[in-house]
Design a protein around this motif. Structure first.
Motif, PDB file in Angstrom:
ATOM      1  N   PHE A   1       7.103   9.854   8.905  1.00 38.19           N
ATOM      2  CA  PHE A   1       6.352   8.951   8.053  1.00 38.19           C
ATOM      3  C   PHE A   1       5.259   9.712   7.324  1.00 38.19           C
ATOM      4  O   PHE A   1       4.983  10.872   7.636  1.00 38.19           O
ATOM      5  N   HIS A   2       4.672   9.050   6.327  1.00 40.23           N
ATOM      6  CA  HIS A   2       3.522   9.633   5.636  1.00 40.23           C
ATOM      7  C   HIS A   2       2.533   8.518   5.301  1.00 40.23           C
ATOM      8  O   HIS A   2       2.887   7.341   5.293  1.00 40.23           O
ATOM      9  N   TYR A   3       1.319   8.918   5.035  1.00 42.28           N
ATOM     10  CA  TYR A   3       0.217   8.000   4.747  1.00 42.28           C
ATOM     11  C   TYR A   3      -0.001   7.907   3.243  1.00 42.28           C
ATOM     12  O   TYR A   3       0.015   8.918   2.544  1.00 42.28           O
ATOM     13  N   LEU A   4      -0.194   6.694   2.738  1.00 42.82           N
ATOM     14  CA  LEU A   4      -0.576   6.479   1.354  1.00 42.82           C
ATOM     15  C   LEU A   4      -1.985   5.917   1.337  1.00 42.82           C
ATOM     16  O   LEU A   4      -2.243   4.874   1.951  1.00 42.82           O
ATOM     17  N   PRO A   5      -2.920   6.578   0.666  1.00 42.41           N
ATOM     18  CA  PRO A   5      -4.293   6.070   0.605  1.00 42.41           C
ATOM     19  C   PRO A   5      -4.364   4.786  -0.228  1.00 42.41           C
ATOM     20  O   PRO A   5      -3.425   4.466  -0.965  1.00 42.41           O
ATOM     21  N   PRO A   6      -5.471   4.046  -0.117  1.00 38.71           N
ATOM     22  CA  PRO A   6      -5.605   2.810  -0.877  1.00 38.71           C
ATOM     23  C   PRO A   6      -5.313   3.027  -2.361  1.00 38.71           C
ATOM     24  O   PRO A   6      -5.770   3.995  -2.962  1.00 38.71           O
ATOM     25  N   GLY A   7      -4.513   2.126  -2.934  1.00 41.66           N
ATOM     26  CA  GLY A   7      -4.178   2.180  -4.344  1.00 41.66           C
ATOM     27  C   GLY A   7      -2.973   3.024  -4.682  1.00 41.66           C
ATOM     28  O   GLY A   7      -2.396   2.882  -5.753  1.00 41.66           O
ATOM     29  N   ALA A   8      -2.555   3.897  -3.803  1.00 40.57           N
ATOM     30  CA  ALA A   8      -1.447   4.807  -4.104  1.00 40.57           C
ATOM     31  C   ALA A   8      -0.130   4.062  -4.287  1.00 40.57           C
ATOM     32  O   ALA A   8       0.735   4.514  -5.014  1.00 40.57           O
ATOM     33  N   TRP A   9       0.027   2.926  -3.629  1.00 42.07           N
ATOM     34  CA  TRP A   9       1.275   2.177  -3.736  1.00 42.07           C
ATOM     35  C   TRP A   9       1.376   1.440  -5.076  1.00 42.07           C
ATOM     36  O   TRP A   9       2.422   0.950  -5.418  1.00 42.07           O
ATOM     37  N   ASP A  10       0.281   1.377  -5.843  1.00 40.82           N
ATOM     38  CA  ASP A  10       0.283   0.701  -7.129  1.00 40.82           C
ATOM     39  C   ASP A  10       0.446   1.661  -8.305  1.00 40.82           C
ATOM     40  O   ASP A  10       0.475   1.232  -9.447  1.00 40.82           O
ATOM     41  N   THR A  11       0.542   2.955  -8.036  1.00 42.54           N
ATOM     42  CA  THR A  11       0.610   3.929  -9.119  1.00 42.54           C
ATOM     43  C   THR A  11       2.003   3.995  -9.705  1.00 42.54           C
ATOM     44  O   THR A  11       2.997   3.795  -9.007  1.00 42.54           O
ATOM     45  N   PRO A  12       2.110   4.274 -11.017  1.00 45.41           N
ATOM     46  CA  PRO A  12       3.430   4.409 -11.642  1.00 45.41           C
ATOM     47  C   PRO A  12       4.194   5.588 -11.053  1.00 45.41           C
ATOM     48  O   PRO A  12       3.607   6.481 -10.455  1.00 45.41           O
ATOM     49  N   GLY A  13       5.512   5.582 -11.248  1.00 44.47           N
ATOM     50  CA  GLY A  13       6.302   6.710 -10.795  1.00 44.47           C
ATOM     51  C   GLY A  13       7.293   6.372  -9.706  1.00 44.47           C
ATOM     52  O   GLY A  13       8.058   7.214  -9.281  1.00 44.47           O
ATOM     53  N   ARG A  14       7.279   5.129  -9.260  1.00 45.76           N
ATOM     54  CA  ARG A  14       8.286   4.734  -8.267  1.00 45.76           C
ATOM     55  C   ARG A  14       9.650   4.737  -8.927  1.00 45.76           C
ATOM     56  O   ARG A  14       9.803   4.299 -10.053  1.00 45.76           O
ATOM     57  N   ASN A  15      10.647   5.217  -8.246  1.00 45.79           N
ATOM     58  CA  ASN A  15      11.995   5.328  -8.803  1.00 45.79           C
ATOM     59  C   ASN A  15      12.620   3.985  -9.158  1.00 45.79           C
ATOM     60  O   ASN A  15      13.316   3.854 -10.138  1.00 45.79           O
ATOM     61  N   ASP A  16      12.361   2.967  -8.346  1.00 51.69           N
ATOM     62  CA  ASP A  16      13.033   1.695  -8.582  1.00 51.69           C
ATOM     63  C   ASP A  16      12.221   0.758  -9.471  1.00 51.69           C
ATOM     64  O   ASP A  16      12.690  -0.318  -9.818  1.00 51.69           O
ATOM     65  N   GLY A  17      11.002   1.117  -9.808  1.00 51.84           N
ATOM     66  CA  GLY A  17      10.179   0.315 -10.677  1.00 51.84           C
ATOM     67  C   GLY A  17       9.656  -0.959 -10.036  1.00 51.84           C
ATOM     68  O   GLY A  17       8.942  -1.719 -10.669  1.00 51.84           O
ATOM     69  N   ALA A  18      10.003  -1.215  -8.788  1.00 56.06           N
ATOM     70  CA  ALA A  18       9.569  -2.422  -8.107  1.00 56.06           C
ATOM     71  C   ALA A  18       8.147  -2.257  -7.594  1.00 56.06           C
ATOM     72  O   ALA A  18       7.725  -1.170  -7.244  1.00 56.06           O
ATOM     73  N   LYS A  19       7.445  -3.350  -7.532  1.00 55.66           N
ATOM     74  CA  LYS A  19       6.099  -3.337  -6.984  1.00 55.66           C
ATOM     75  C   LYS A  19       6.172  -3.670  -5.500  1.00 55.66           C
ATOM     76  O   LYS A  19       6.946  -4.535  -5.090  1.00 55.66           O
ATOM     77  N   VAL A  20       5.396  -3.002  -4.695  1.00 53.31           N
ATOM     78  CA  VAL A  20       5.398  -3.216  -3.252  1.00 53.31           C
ATOM     79  C   VAL A  20       4.545  -4.425  -2.935  1.00 53.31           C
ATOM     80  O   VAL A  20       3.416  -4.550  -3.412  1.00 53.31           O
ATOM     81  N   ASP A  21       5.073  -5.339  -2.135  1.00 57.60           N
ATOM     82  CA  ASP A  21       4.320  -6.513  -1.696  1.00 57.60           C
ATOM     83  C   ASP A  21       3.410  -6.101  -0.565  1.00 57.60           C
ATOM     84  O   ASP A  21       3.844  -5.699   0.499  1.00 57.60           O
ATOM     85  N   ARG A  22       2.106  -6.173  -0.797  1.00 58.97           N
ATOM     86  CA  ARG A  22       1.124  -5.771   0.203  1.00 58.97           C
ATOM     87  C   ARG A  22       0.745  -6.900   1.139  1.00 58.97           C
ATOM     88  O   ARG A  22      -0.101  -6.743   2.002  1.00 58.97           O
ATOM     89  N   GLY A  23       1.345  -8.070   0.965  1.00 62.42           N
ATOM     90  CA  GLY A  23       1.098  -9.175   1.886  1.00 62.42           C
ATOM     91  C   GLY A  23      -0.254  -9.833   1.693  1.00 62.42           C
ATOM     92  O   GLY A  23      -0.749 -10.511   2.569  1.00 62.42           O
ATOM     93  N   HIS A  24      -0.909  -9.652   0.546  1.00 66.05           N
ATOM     94  CA  HIS A  24      -2.221 -10.259   0.299  1.00 66.05           C
ATOM     95  C   HIS A  24      -2.057 -11.461  -0.581  1.00 66.05           C
ATOM     96  O   HIS A  24      -1.348 -11.528  -1.493  1.00 66.05           O
TER      97      HIS A  24
END
Length: 75
Positions: free
Chosen positions: A52-75
């Protein structure tokens, strides 16, 4: 550690014989005994290597994901 996310890269079934001193050190433990003291539950018949690896706050919202989908953070 900041409020970030842990992303699981892989889960691989292994045997207890695959758990070596080198794997323990790679995982951040001082020794094989330290790793087994923390990680082993029950008989140890089911053993998994989880990478596994750690993503700091905000890193999951940055462009560049291969599938273009947004990650649901459960908020």
């Amino acid at each position: 550690m900041d409020d970030g996310h842990i992303v699981v890269d892989s889960i691989t079934p292994i045997t207890i014989a695959d758990v070596t001193h080198d794997l323990a050190r790679e995982s951040g433990f001082e020794s094989l005994d330290d790793l087994l003291g923390i990680a082993k539950h029950g008989s140890g018949d089911n053993v998994y290597l989880i990478r596994f690896h750690y993503l700091p706050p905000g890193a999951w919202d940055t462009p560049g994901r291969n599938d273009g989908a947004k990650v649901d953070r459960g908020h």
